[in-house]
Design an enzyme around this catalytic site. Structure first.
Site: not given
Length: 405
Positions: A122, A199, A202, A225, A363
Protein backbone atom coordinates in the site's frame (compact mmCIF):
# COMPACT_ATOMS: atom_id res chain seq x y z
CA UNK A 1 -20.10 -23.30 17.38
CA UNK A 2 -22.51 -22.74 14.49
CA UNK A 3 -22.00 -19.58 12.48
CA UNK A 4 -25.27 -17.66 12.23
CA UNK A 5 -24.69 -14.95 9.65
CA UNK A 6 -28.26 -13.67 9.91
CA UNK A 7 -27.86 -13.09 13.64
CA UNK A 8 -24.65 -11.15 12.93
CA UNK A 9 -26.29 -9.07 10.21
CA UNK A 10 -29.04 -8.01 12.60
CA UNK A 11 -26.40 -6.25 14.69
CA UNK A 12 -25.37 -3.91 11.84
CA UNK A 13 -27.99 -1.17 11.36
CA UNK A 14 -26.60 0.07 8.04
CA UNK A 15 -27.21 -3.29 6.36
CA UNK A 16 -30.95 -2.63 6.58
CA UNK A 17 -30.83 0.36 4.22
CA UNK A 18 -31.37 0.48 0.48
CA UNK A 19 -29.26 2.00 -2.30
CA UNK A 20 -30.89 3.04 -5.58
CA UNK A 21 -34.03 1.19 -4.53
CA UNK A 22 -32.17 -2.07 -3.91
CA UNK A 23 -31.10 -3.76 -0.67
CA UNK A 24 -27.54 -2.75 0.18
CA UNK A 25 -24.94 -5.39 -0.67
CA UNK A 26 -21.80 -4.06 0.97
CA UNK A 27 -18.64 -5.60 -0.49
CA UNK A 28 -16.08 -2.88 0.22
CA UNK A 29 -14.85 -4.28 3.53
CA UNK A 30 -11.15 -4.05 2.70
CA UNK A 31 -11.63 -0.27 2.60
CA UNK A 32 -13.64 -0.11 5.82
CA UNK A 33 -15.96 -2.44 7.70
CA UNK A 34 -19.42 -1.53 8.96
CA UNK A 35 -20.05 -1.05 12.68
CA UNK A 36 -22.20 -3.23 14.93
CA UNK A 37 -24.68 -1.64 17.30
CA UNK A 38 -22.41 -2.48 20.25
CA UNK A 39 -19.74 -0.14 18.90
CA UNK A 40 -22.22 2.63 18.10
CA UNK A 41 -23.68 2.32 21.59
CA UNK A 42 -20.25 2.49 23.25
CA UNK A 43 -19.40 5.73 21.46
CA UNK A 44 -22.78 7.33 22.16
CA UNK A 45 -22.61 6.24 25.79
CA UNK A 46 -19.20 7.88 26.22
CA UNK A 47 -20.36 11.19 24.79
CA UNK A 48 -23.63 11.20 26.71
CA UNK A 49 -22.39 9.91 30.08
CA UNK A 50 -18.74 10.78 30.73
CA UNK A 51 -17.37 12.99 27.97
CA UNK A 52 -14.24 14.63 29.34
CA UNK A 53 -10.54 14.86 28.66
CA UNK A 54 -8.40 12.11 30.13
CA UNK A 55 -5.60 12.16 32.71
CA UNK A 56 -5.10 14.81 35.40
CA UNK A 57 -8.72 15.97 35.49
CA UNK A 58 -9.74 16.72 39.09
CA UNK A 59 -13.35 15.59 38.68
CA UNK A 60 -15.43 12.45 38.31
CA UNK A 61 -16.08 12.70 34.56
CA UNK A 62 -12.37 12.81 33.83
CA UNK A 63 -11.76 9.88 36.16
CA UNK A 64 -14.39 7.82 34.35
CA UNK A 65 -13.15 8.81 30.91
CA UNK A 66 -9.56 7.99 31.88
CA UNK A 67 -10.55 4.60 33.26
CA UNK A 68 -12.44 3.65 30.09
CA UNK A 69 -9.67 4.98 27.86
CA UNK A 70 -6.95 2.99 29.63
CA UNK A 71 -9.15 -0.10 29.86
CA UNK A 72 -9.42 0.11 26.08
CA UNK A 73 -5.61 -0.04 25.86
CA UNK A 74 -5.68 -3.20 27.99
CA UNK A 75 -8.28 -4.74 25.67
CA UNK A 76 -6.05 -4.12 22.65
CA UNK A 77 -2.97 -5.48 24.43
CA UNK A 78 -4.78 -8.71 25.29
CA UNK A 79 -6.23 -9.00 21.77
CA UNK A 80 -2.81 -9.02 20.08
CA UNK A 81 -1.05 -10.78 23.00
CA UNK A 82 1.20 -7.82 23.79
CA UNK A 83 3.41 -8.41 26.84
CA UNK A 84 2.50 -4.99 28.33
CA UNK A 85 -0.25 -2.45 27.76
CA UNK A 86 2.36 0.35 27.64
CA UNK A 87 3.46 -1.10 24.30
CA UNK A 88 0.11 -0.12 22.78
CA UNK A 89 0.39 3.35 21.23
CA UNK A 90 -2.83 5.02 20.06
CA UNK A 91 -2.63 6.48 16.56
CA UNK A 92 -5.07 7.83 13.98
CA UNK A 93 -4.65 4.61 11.98
CA UNK A 94 -2.16 2.31 10.29
CA UNK A 95 -0.66 5.13 8.25
CA UNK A 96 0.33 7.14 11.30
CA UNK A 97 1.76 4.02 12.94
CA UNK A 98 3.99 3.37 9.95
CA UNK A 99 5.04 7.03 9.94
CA UNK A 100 6.03 6.88 13.61
CA UNK A 101 8.41 4.03 12.80
CA UNK A 102 9.68 5.47 9.50
CA UNK A 103 10.28 8.99 10.83
CA UNK A 104 12.17 7.57 13.79
CA UNK A 105 14.12 5.20 11.59
CA UNK A 106 15.10 8.00 9.23
CA UNK A 107 17.07 9.54 12.10
CA UNK A 108 19.03 6.30 12.53
CA UNK A 109 19.61 5.22 8.93
CA UNK A 110 22.64 6.25 6.90
CA UNK A 111 24.16 5.69 3.48
CA UNK A 112 24.83 1.99 2.94
CA UNK A 113 21.86 0.89 5.03
CA UNK A 114 18.95 -0.86 3.34
CA UNK A 115 15.19 -0.88 3.89
CA UNK A 116 13.26 -3.88 2.59
CA UNK A 117 9.65 -3.65 1.35
CA UNK A 118 7.62 -5.68 -1.17
CA UNK A 119 6.01 -5.17 -4.56
CA UNK A 120 2.55 -5.49 -3.00
CA UNK A 121 2.78 -2.47 -0.69
CA UNK A 122 0.00 0.00 0.00
CA UNK A 123 1.28 3.52 -0.63
CA UNK A 124 1.34 4.13 3.14
CA UNK A 125 4.08 1.54 3.50
CA UNK A 126 5.93 2.45 0.31
CA UNK A 127 5.94 6.23 0.01
CA UNK A 128 6.69 6.61 3.71
CA UNK A 129 9.82 4.49 3.41
CA UNK A 130 10.80 6.20 0.16
CA UNK A 131 10.88 9.47 2.08
CA UNK A 132 12.82 7.95 4.98
CA UNK A 133 15.46 6.69 2.55
CA UNK A 134 15.68 10.06 0.78
CA UNK A 135 16.22 11.82 4.08
CA UNK A 136 18.83 9.37 5.34
CA UNK A 137 20.66 8.24 2.21
CA UNK A 138 19.62 4.62 2.78
CA UNK A 139 18.61 2.36 -0.11
CA UNK A 140 15.10 1.03 -0.61
CA UNK A 141 15.00 -2.60 -1.78
CA UNK A 142 11.80 -4.16 -3.16
CA UNK A 143 11.03 -7.87 -2.89
CA UNK A 144 9.27 -9.04 -6.09
CA UNK A 145 6.13 -11.13 -6.29
CA UNK A 146 5.12 -14.00 -8.56
CA UNK A 147 2.38 -13.52 -11.15
CA UNK A 148 -0.04 -15.24 -8.77
CA UNK A 149 0.44 -12.45 -6.23
CA UNK A 150 2.58 -14.51 -3.86
CA UNK A 151 5.79 -13.09 -2.48
CA UNK A 152 8.94 -14.46 -4.12
CA UNK A 153 10.54 -15.95 -1.01
CA UNK A 154 13.74 -16.92 -2.79
CA UNK A 155 14.22 -13.33 -3.90
CA UNK A 156 13.47 -12.21 -0.35
CA UNK A 157 16.25 -14.40 0.99
CA UNK A 158 18.66 -13.07 -1.62
CA UNK A 159 17.81 -9.41 -0.93
CA UNK A 160 18.00 -9.76 2.84
CA UNK A 161 21.51 -8.99 4.13
CA UNK A 162 23.49 -7.63 7.05
CA UNK A 163 22.85 -4.18 5.56
CA UNK A 164 19.09 -4.58 5.99
CA UNK A 165 18.10 -2.34 8.88
CA UNK A 166 14.34 -2.85 8.71
CA UNK A 167 11.84 -5.06 6.91
CA UNK A 168 8.43 -3.42 6.51
CA UNK A 169 5.73 -5.50 4.84
CA UNK A 170 1.99 -6.20 4.83
CA UNK A 171 0.42 -9.04 6.77
CA UNK A 172 -2.14 -9.23 3.96
CA UNK A 173 -2.22 -7.45 0.59
CA UNK A 174 -5.09 -4.96 0.43
CA UNK A 175 -5.26 -5.23 -3.37
CA UNK A 176 -4.91 -8.99 -3.82
CA UNK A 177 -5.78 -10.58 -0.48
CA UNK A 178 -2.50 -12.51 -0.36
CA UNK A 179 -1.60 -13.70 3.15
CA UNK A 180 2.15 -13.38 3.63
CA UNK A 181 4.20 -15.84 5.73
CA UNK A 182 5.11 -13.09 8.16
CA UNK A 183 6.34 -15.34 10.96
CA UNK A 184 9.00 -17.09 8.90
CA UNK A 185 10.06 -13.91 7.09
CA UNK A 186 10.31 -12.07 10.41
CA UNK A 187 12.55 -14.81 11.79
CA UNK A 188 14.87 -14.52 8.80
CA UNK A 189 15.07 -10.74 9.10
CA UNK A 190 15.70 -10.86 12.84
CA UNK A 191 18.51 -13.37 12.25
CA UNK A 192 20.21 -10.67 10.15
CA UNK A 193 19.77 -8.11 12.92
CA UNK A 194 16.99 -6.14 11.21
CA UNK A 195 13.93 -4.62 12.81
CA UNK A 196 10.55 -5.76 11.48
CA UNK A 197 7.35 -3.74 11.01
CA UNK A 198 4.15 -5.48 9.95
CA UNK A 199 1.39 -3.48 8.27
CA UNK A 200 -1.58 -5.28 9.81
CA UNK A 201 -4.37 -3.15 8.36
CA UNK A 202 -5.86 -6.04 6.37
CA UNK A 203 -4.76 -8.90 8.60
CA UNK A 204 -6.20 -7.90 11.94
CA UNK A 205 -9.89 -8.55 11.16
CA UNK A 206 -9.45 -12.00 9.65
CA UNK A 207 -8.05 -14.11 12.47
CA UNK A 208 -5.75 -14.27 15.45
CA UNK A 209 -2.88 -11.79 15.66
CA UNK A 210 -0.21 -12.72 18.21
CA UNK A 211 2.68 -10.26 18.10
CA UNK A 212 4.82 -12.46 20.32
CA UNK A 213 4.35 -15.47 18.05
CA UNK A 214 5.05 -13.36 14.95
CA UNK A 215 8.25 -12.11 16.54
CA UNK A 216 8.11 -8.66 14.95
CA UNK A 217 9.20 -5.38 16.53
CA UNK A 218 6.18 -3.33 15.39
CA UNK A 219 2.64 -4.15 14.29
CA UNK A 220 0.33 -1.38 13.05
CA UNK A 221 -3.40 -1.55 12.38
CA UNK A 222 -6.59 0.53 12.16
CA UNK A 223 -9.83 0.34 14.09
CA UNK A 224 -12.11 1.00 11.14
CA UNK A 225 -11.13 -2.23 9.37
CA UNK A 226 -11.95 -4.14 12.57
CA UNK A 227 -15.60 -3.04 12.92
CA UNK A 228 -14.53 -0.01 14.95
CA UNK A 229 -14.56 3.74 14.30
CA UNK A 230 -12.43 5.65 11.83
CA UNK A 231 -9.62 7.90 13.03
CA UNK A 232 -8.24 5.45 15.60
CA UNK A 233 -5.47 2.89 15.27
CA UNK A 234 -2.66 1.20 17.11
CA UNK A 235 1.06 0.92 16.79
CA UNK A 236 2.32 -1.92 18.92
CA UNK A 237 6.05 -2.02 19.53
CA UNK A 238 8.41 -3.94 21.77
CA UNK A 239 8.91 -1.98 24.96
CA UNK A 240 12.70 -1.99 24.79
CA UNK A 241 12.50 -0.50 21.30
CA UNK A 242 9.77 2.09 21.97
CA UNK A 243 11.38 3.37 25.16
CA UNK A 244 14.19 4.94 23.14
CA UNK A 245 12.34 5.62 19.89
CA UNK A 246 12.57 9.18 18.52
CA UNK A 247 9.38 11.08 19.29
CA UNK A 248 6.89 11.64 16.47
CA UNK A 249 4.96 14.67 17.78
CA UNK A 250 5.69 17.04 20.61
CA UNK A 251 3.27 18.94 22.79
CA UNK A 252 1.05 18.16 25.73
CA UNK A 253 0.81 14.80 27.47
CA UNK A 254 4.09 13.38 26.16
CA UNK A 255 6.49 15.49 28.21
CA UNK A 256 8.09 14.92 31.59
CA UNK A 257 9.65 18.34 32.20
CA UNK A 258 9.70 21.60 30.25
CA UNK A 259 11.74 24.77 30.55
CA UNK A 260 12.06 27.65 28.11
CA UNK A 261 15.26 26.07 26.86
CA UNK A 262 14.54 22.34 26.73
CA UNK A 263 12.17 19.47 27.44
CA UNK A 264 12.35 15.81 28.41
CA UNK A 265 9.93 13.10 27.38
CA UNK A 266 7.68 11.03 29.60
CA UNK A 267 7.47 7.26 29.90
CA UNK A 268 5.56 4.94 27.60
CA UNK A 269 2.97 5.17 26.24
CA UNK A 270 2.76 8.95 26.78
CA UNK A 271 6.05 9.79 25.07
CA UNK A 272 4.58 8.77 21.70
CA UNK A 273 1.06 10.17 22.26
CA UNK A 274 1.18 13.95 22.04
CA UNK A 275 -1.99 16.00 22.32
CA UNK A 276 -5.58 15.28 23.21
CA UNK A 277 -6.30 11.72 22.05
CA UNK A 278 -9.26 10.23 20.22
CA UNK A 279 -10.88 9.02 23.43
CA UNK A 280 -14.20 7.97 21.91
CA UNK A 281 -12.33 6.21 19.12
CA UNK A 282 -10.27 4.17 21.57
CA UNK A 283 -13.39 3.21 23.53
CA UNK A 284 -15.20 2.33 20.30
CA UNK A 285 -12.27 0.25 19.14
CA UNK A 286 -12.25 -1.69 22.39
CA UNK A 287 -15.97 -2.33 21.99
CA UNK A 288 -15.33 -3.64 18.47
CA UNK A 289 -12.62 -5.98 19.69
CA UNK A 290 -14.82 -7.33 22.48
CA UNK A 291 -17.62 -7.88 19.98
CA UNK A 292 -15.28 -9.63 17.55
CA UNK A 293 -13.70 -11.81 20.23
CA UNK A 294 -17.11 -13.16 21.22
CA UNK A 295 -17.29 -14.87 17.81
CA UNK A 296 -15.84 -18.24 16.88
CA UNK A 297 -12.75 -17.20 14.93
CA UNK A 298 -12.45 -20.54 13.14
CA UNK A 299 -16.09 -20.28 12.06
CA UNK A 300 -15.49 -16.72 10.85
CA UNK A 301 -12.52 -17.85 8.75
CA UNK A 302 -14.48 -20.76 7.32
CA UNK A 303 -17.41 -18.51 6.42
CA UNK A 304 -15.24 -15.95 4.65
CA UNK A 305 -13.37 -18.71 2.79
CA UNK A 306 -16.66 -20.22 1.67
CA UNK A 307 -17.77 -16.84 0.32
CA UNK A 308 -14.52 -16.47 -1.64
CA UNK A 309 -14.73 -20.03 -2.99
CA UNK A 310 -18.31 -19.43 -4.14
CA UNK A 311 -17.32 -16.17 -5.83
CA UNK A 312 -14.44 -17.86 -7.65
CA UNK A 313 -16.84 -20.53 -8.91
CA UNK A 314 -19.38 -17.99 -10.16
CA UNK A 315 -16.60 -15.99 -11.82
CA UNK A 316 -16.18 -18.79 -14.36
CA UNK A 317 -19.52 -17.82 -15.90
CA UNK A 318 -18.59 -14.17 -16.61
CA UNK A 319 -17.09 -13.86 -20.12
CA UNK A 320 -13.75 -12.05 -20.16
CA UNK A 321 -13.44 -11.91 -16.37
CA UNK A 322 -9.93 -12.41 -14.99
CA UNK A 323 -9.07 -12.70 -11.31
CA UNK A 324 -6.02 -10.64 -10.35
CA UNK A 325 -4.17 -12.36 -7.52
CA UNK A 326 -4.49 -16.12 -7.18
CA UNK A 327 -2.28 -16.90 -4.20
CA UNK A 328 -3.21 -20.19 -2.52
CA UNK A 329 -3.43 -18.43 0.85
CA UNK A 330 -5.59 -15.32 0.73
CA UNK A 331 -8.44 -13.62 2.54
CA UNK A 332 -11.84 -12.84 1.02
CA UNK A 333 -10.69 -10.29 -1.54
CA UNK A 334 -11.74 -10.74 -5.16
CA UNK A 335 -9.78 -8.35 -7.36
CA UNK A 336 -10.66 -8.63 -11.05
CA UNK A 337 -10.86 -7.10 -14.51
CA UNK A 338 -13.35 -7.77 -17.30
CA UNK A 339 -12.21 -7.53 -20.90
CA UNK A 340 -13.54 -4.40 -22.57
CA UNK A 341 -14.92 -2.89 -19.37
CA UNK A 342 -13.28 -0.15 -17.33
CA UNK A 343 -13.30 -0.91 -13.57
CA UNK A 344 -14.88 2.48 -12.83
CA UNK A 345 -17.79 1.69 -15.15
CA UNK A 346 -18.24 -1.70 -13.49
CA UNK A 347 -18.36 -0.04 -10.08
CA UNK A 348 -20.87 2.56 -11.23
CA UNK A 349 -23.25 0.01 -12.74
CA UNK A 350 -23.01 -2.24 -9.68
CA UNK A 351 -23.81 0.71 -7.41
CA UNK A 352 -26.99 1.35 -9.39
CA UNK A 353 -27.98 -2.18 -8.37
CA UNK A 354 -27.13 -1.64 -4.69
CA UNK A 355 -23.79 -3.48 -4.78
CA UNK A 356 -20.89 -1.56 -3.23
CA UNK A 357 -17.36 -2.46 -4.35
CA UNK A 358 -14.13 -0.50 -4.87
CA UNK A 359 -12.37 0.29 -8.12
CA UNK A 360 -9.02 1.79 -9.08
CA UNK A 361 -5.44 1.11 -8.05
CA UNK A 362 -6.28 0.57 -4.34
CA UNK A 363 -3.38 2.80 -3.26
CA UNK A 364 -0.99 0.35 -4.90
CA UNK A 365 0.01 1.93 -8.21
CA UNK A 366 3.39 0.16 -8.55
CA UNK A 367 1.68 -3.18 -7.91
CA UNK A 368 -0.91 -2.50 -10.62
CA UNK A 369 1.90 -1.64 -13.05
CA UNK A 370 3.72 -4.85 -12.12
CA UNK A 371 0.55 -6.84 -12.85
CA UNK A 372 -0.05 -5.03 -16.14
CA UNK A 373 -3.40 -3.46 -15.28
CA UNK A 374 -4.37 0.20 -14.70
CA UNK A 375 -6.53 -0.89 -11.80
CA UNK A 376 -9.08 -3.49 -10.80
CA UNK A 377 -12.58 -3.88 -9.48
CA UNK A 378 -12.38 -5.27 -5.95
CA UNK A 379 -15.08 -7.04 -3.97
CA UNK A 380 -14.08 -7.79 -0.40
CA UNK A 381 -16.06 -10.01 1.94
CA UNK A 382 -16.59 -9.86 5.68
CA UNK A 383 -18.38 -11.84 8.36
CA UNK A 384 -21.80 -10.31 7.70
CA UNK A 385 -21.81 -11.08 3.98
CA UNK A 386 -23.92 -13.93 2.65
CA UNK A 387 -24.01 -16.25 -0.33
CA UNK A 388 -26.93 -14.13 -1.52
CA UNK A 389 -24.58 -11.13 -1.49
CA UNK A 390 -22.17 -13.03 -3.72
CA UNK A 391 -25.00 -13.96 -6.06
CA UNK A 392 -26.12 -10.32 -6.19
CA UNK A 393 -22.58 -9.31 -7.14
CA UNK A 394 -22.47 -11.69 -10.08
CA UNK A 395 -26.00 -10.94 -11.17
CA UNK A 396 -24.90 -7.32 -11.29
CA UNK A 397 -21.71 -8.19 -13.15
CA UNK A 398 -23.63 -10.09 -15.82
CA UNK A 399 -25.88 -7.09 -16.35
CA UNK A 400 -22.92 -4.69 -16.36
CA UNK A 401 -21.04 -6.86 -18.86
CA UNK A 402 -23.94 -6.82 -21.28
CA UNK A 403 -24.33 -3.07 -20.99
CA UNK A 404 -20.62 -2.45 -21.52
CA UNK A 405 -20.17 -4.94 -24.36
Amino acid sequence: MAFDVNHIREQFPILKREVSGNPLVYLDNAATTQKPQAVIDAIVEFYTQCNSNVHRGAHQLSDEATRRYEEAREVVAAFINAPAKEEVIWTSGTTEGINIVAKGMAQQLQAGDEVLVTEMEHHANLVTWQQACKLSGATLKVVPIHDTGELNEQAFTELLSERTRILSMPHVSNALGTINPIQSLTAQAKAKGALVLIDGAQGVAHGDVDVQAIGCDFYAFSGHKLFGPTGIGVLWGRKEVLENWPVWLTGGEMIETVTYQDATWGALPNRLEAGTPNIAGAIGMAAAIKWFQALDVDAVKAHEQALLDYALELAKDIPGMRIVGNAPKKIGILSFVIEGAHPADIGFLLDRQGVAIRTGDHCAQPLMKRLGVPGTARASFSIYNTFEDVEALFKGLKKASMMLA
